[in-house]
Motif scaffolding. Sequence first.
Motif, PDB file in Angstrom:
ATOM      1  N   TRP A 109       7.171  15.005  -4.191  1.00 44.19           N
ATOM      2  CA  TRP A 109       8.568  14.031  -3.745  1.00 44.19           C
ATOM      3  C   TRP A 109       8.849  13.683  -2.544  1.00 44.19           C
ATOM      4  O   TRP A 109       9.238  12.705  -2.123  1.00 44.19           O
ATOM      5  CB  TRP A 109       9.819  14.829  -4.705  1.00 44.19           C
ATOM      6  N   VAL A 110       8.643  14.662  -1.603  1.00 49.30           N
ATOM      7  CA  VAL A 110       8.984  14.418  -0.268  1.00 49.30           C
ATOM      8  C   VAL A 110       8.078  13.187   0.400  1.00 49.30           C
ATOM      9  O   VAL A 110       8.753  12.374   0.937  1.00 49.30           O
ATOM     10  CB  VAL A 110       8.962  15.553   0.668  1.00 49.30           C
ATOM     11  N   VAL A 111       6.811  13.599   0.453  1.00 45.34           N
ATOM     12  CA  VAL A 111       5.949  12.517   1.059  1.00 45.34           C
ATOM     13  C   VAL A 111       6.056  11.191   0.272  1.00 45.34           C
ATOM     14  O   VAL A 111       6.064   9.960   0.756  1.00 45.34           O
ATOM     15  CB  VAL A 111       4.808  13.139   0.993  1.00 45.34           C
ATOM     16  N   GLY A 112       5.751  11.403  -1.109  1.00 45.30           N
ATOM     17  CA  GLY A 112       5.864  10.194  -2.092  1.00 45.30           C
ATOM     18  C   GLY A 112       7.244   9.321  -1.832  1.00 45.30           C
ATOM     19  O   GLY A 112       7.048   7.921  -1.435  1.00 45.30           O
ATOM     20  N   SER A 113       8.479   9.982  -1.664  1.00 42.96           N
ATOM     21  CA  SER A 113       9.461   9.116  -1.644  1.00 42.96           C
ATOM     22  C   SER A 113       9.397   8.328  -0.267  1.00 42.96           C
ATOM     23  O   SER A 113      10.050   7.296  -0.092  1.00 42.96           O
ATOM     24  CB  SER A 113      10.746  10.068  -1.685  1.00 42.96           C
ATOM     25  N   ALA A 114       9.057   9.174   0.739  1.00 41.48           N
ATOM     26  CA  ALA A 114       9.224   8.485   2.164  1.00 41.48           C
ATOM     27  C   ALA A 114       8.271   7.463   2.346  1.00 41.48           C
ATOM     28  O   ALA A 114       8.503   6.420   2.880  1.00 41.48           O
ATOM     29  CB  ALA A 114       8.574   9.732   3.156  1.00 41.48           C
ATOM     30  N   LEU A 115       6.977   7.382   1.520  1.00 44.36           N
ATOM     31  CA  LEU A 115       6.118   6.511   1.671  1.00 44.36           C
ATOM     32  C   LEU A 115       6.578   5.320   0.792  1.00 44.36           C
ATOM     33  O   LEU A 115       6.485   4.017   1.214  1.00 44.36           O
ATOM     34  CB  LEU A 115       4.918   6.819   0.852  1.00 44.36           C
ATOM     35  N   ALA A 116       7.206   5.596  -0.391  1.00 46.93           N
ATOM     36  CA  ALA A 116       7.863   4.351  -1.350  1.00 46.93           C
ATOM     37  C   ALA A 116       8.785   3.755  -0.640  1.00 46.93           C
ATOM     38  O   ALA A 116       9.030   2.413  -0.506  1.00 46.93           O
ATOM     39  CB  ALA A 116       8.145   5.070  -2.547  1.00 46.93           C
TER      40      ALA A 116
ATOM     41  N   PHE B 145       0.914  -1.084   0.168  1.00 47.84           N
ATOM     42  CA  PHE B 145      -0.112  -0.029  -0.015  1.00 47.84           C
ATOM     43  C   PHE B 145       0.834   1.140   0.007  1.00 47.84           C
ATOM     44  O   PHE B 145       0.582   2.127  -0.670  1.00 47.84           O
ATOM     45  CB  PHE B 145      -0.810   0.099   1.288  1.00 47.84           C
ATOM     46  N   SER B 146       1.738   1.247   0.907  1.00 50.41           N
ATOM     47  CA  SER B 146       2.642   2.740   1.070  1.00 50.41           C
ATOM     48  C   SER B 146       3.756   2.625  -0.055  1.00 50.41           C
ATOM     49  O   SER B 146       3.921   4.051  -0.827  1.00 50.41           O
ATOM     50  CB  SER B 146       3.435   2.610   2.354  1.00 50.41           C
ATOM     51  N   ALA B 147       4.148   1.618  -0.623  1.00 50.17           N
ATOM     52  CA  ALA B 147       4.923   1.723  -1.809  1.00 50.17           C
ATOM     53  C   ALA B 147       4.154   2.224  -3.147  1.00 50.17           C
ATOM     54  O   ALA B 147       4.756   3.134  -3.781  1.00 50.17           O
ATOM     55  CB  ALA B 147       5.682   0.423  -2.083  1.00 50.17           C
ATOM     56  N   SER B 148       2.870   1.583  -3.422  1.00 59.82           N
ATOM     57  CA  SER B 148       2.434   2.075  -4.390  1.00 59.82           C
ATOM     58  C   SER B 148       1.665   3.495  -4.235  1.00 59.82           C
ATOM     59  O   SER B 148       1.687   4.193  -5.272  1.00 59.82           O
ATOM     60  CB  SER B 148       1.019   1.123  -4.670  1.00 59.82           C
ATOM     61  N   LEU B 149       1.325   3.749  -3.246  1.00 61.91           N
ATOM     62  CA  LEU B 149       0.764   5.069  -2.975  1.00 61.91           C
ATOM     63  C   LEU B 149       2.088   6.283  -3.011  1.00 61.91           C
ATOM     64  O   LEU B 149       1.705   7.290  -3.609  1.00 61.91           O
ATOM     65  CB  LEU B 149       0.231   5.190  -1.424  1.00 61.91           C
ATOM     66  N   GLY B 150       3.176   5.874  -2.651  1.00 61.45           N
ATOM     67  CA  GLY B 150       4.214   6.821  -2.544  1.00 61.45           C
ATOM     68  C   GLY B 150       4.412   7.028  -4.215  1.00 61.45           C
ATOM     69  O   GLY B 150       4.881   8.078  -4.408  1.00 61.45           O
ATOM     70  N   VAL B 151       4.657   6.083  -4.901  1.00 61.38           N
ATOM     71  CA  VAL B 151       4.901   6.054  -6.241  1.00 61.38           C
ATOM     72  C   VAL B 151       3.849   7.013  -7.062  1.00 61.38           C
ATOM     73  O   VAL B 151       4.089   7.816  -7.916  1.00 61.38           O
ATOM     74  CB  VAL B 151       5.018   4.787  -7.052  1.00 61.38           C
ATOM     75  N   MET B 152       2.684   6.635  -6.591  1.00 58.53           N
ATOM     76  CA  MET B 152       1.529   7.489  -7.353  1.00 58.53           C
ATOM     77  C   MET B 152       1.512   8.921  -6.964  1.00 58.53           C
ATOM     78  O   MET B 152       1.182   9.903  -7.781  1.00 58.53           O
ATOM     79  CB  MET B 152      -0.025   6.799  -7.104  1.00 58.53           C
ATOM     80  N   LEU B 153       2.004   9.178  -5.592  1.00 56.73           N
ATOM     81  CA  LEU B 153       2.189  10.681  -5.336  1.00 56.73           C
ATOM     82  C   LEU B 153       3.203  11.310  -5.990  1.00 56.73           C
ATOM     83  O   LEU B 153       3.063  12.402  -6.590  1.00 56.73           O
ATOM     84  CB  LEU B 153       2.297  10.653  -3.695  1.00 56.73           C
ATOM     85  N   ILE B 154       4.272  10.670  -6.220  1.00 58.84           N
ATOM     86  CA  ILE B 154       5.351  11.205  -7.021  1.00 58.84           C
ATOM     87  C   ILE B 154       4.749  11.354  -8.470  1.00 58.84           C
ATOM     88  O   ILE B 154       5.164  12.341  -9.162  1.00 58.84           O
ATOM     89  CB  ILE B 154       6.445  10.257  -6.879  1.00 58.84           C
ATOM     90  N   GLY B 155       4.285  10.329  -9.174  1.00 57.18           N
ATOM     91  CA  GLY B 155       4.025  10.363 -10.520  1.00 57.18           C
ATOM     92  C   GLY B 155       3.090  11.340 -10.833  1.00 57.18           C
ATOM     93  O   GLY B 155       2.913  12.154 -11.963  1.00 57.18           O
ATOM     94  N   PHE B 156       1.927  11.253  -9.957  1.00 59.09           N
ATOM     95  CA  PHE B 156       0.483  12.039 -10.461  1.00 59.09           C
ATOM     96  C   PHE B 156       0.584  13.539  -9.968  1.00 59.09           C
ATOM     97  O   PHE B 156       0.006  14.423 -10.545  1.00 59.09           O
ATOM     98  CB  PHE B 156      -0.533  11.350 -10.104  1.00 59.09           C
TER      99      PHE B 156
END
Length: 120
Positions: free
Chosen positions: A92-99, A77-88
């Motif tokens: 970068w900060v929150v998405g990278s931390a989640l990924a 969940f967190s890796a896919s959510l992080g990648v989606m936050l970065i991509g869409f």
Amino acid sequence: MGFDPPPDDDQFDDPFGDDPLEDPFAGDPLEDPFADDPFGGGDGNSGDDLEEAFSEGSRSTLLAFIIVAVLVHAGLFSASLGVMLIGFRGQWVVGSALAIGGVLALGLAVVGYRRYKHSQ
């Protein structure tokens, strides 16, 4: 010019018109898919079988399963959510931390699984 009676194969004839309370699919083998269940689903004692299975299993196996399952779900969940936050959204900060956290959780799940597998 008389009226012709309808043929015997009337398309508007009700095929289930005999008895409205009779089940037309009473002999259908697909009606109850658990009737011949070898695991006890058809005779009503599946709760007893489940309780017996949990009492026979070891507590460490159940604990290891729960820990690995939670880590895998949280990691995916967190890796896919992080990648989606970065991509869409470009966060970068929150998405990278989640990924990164998700990948670490998946790594911990693999380590926990292998540790339990080698201890048995």
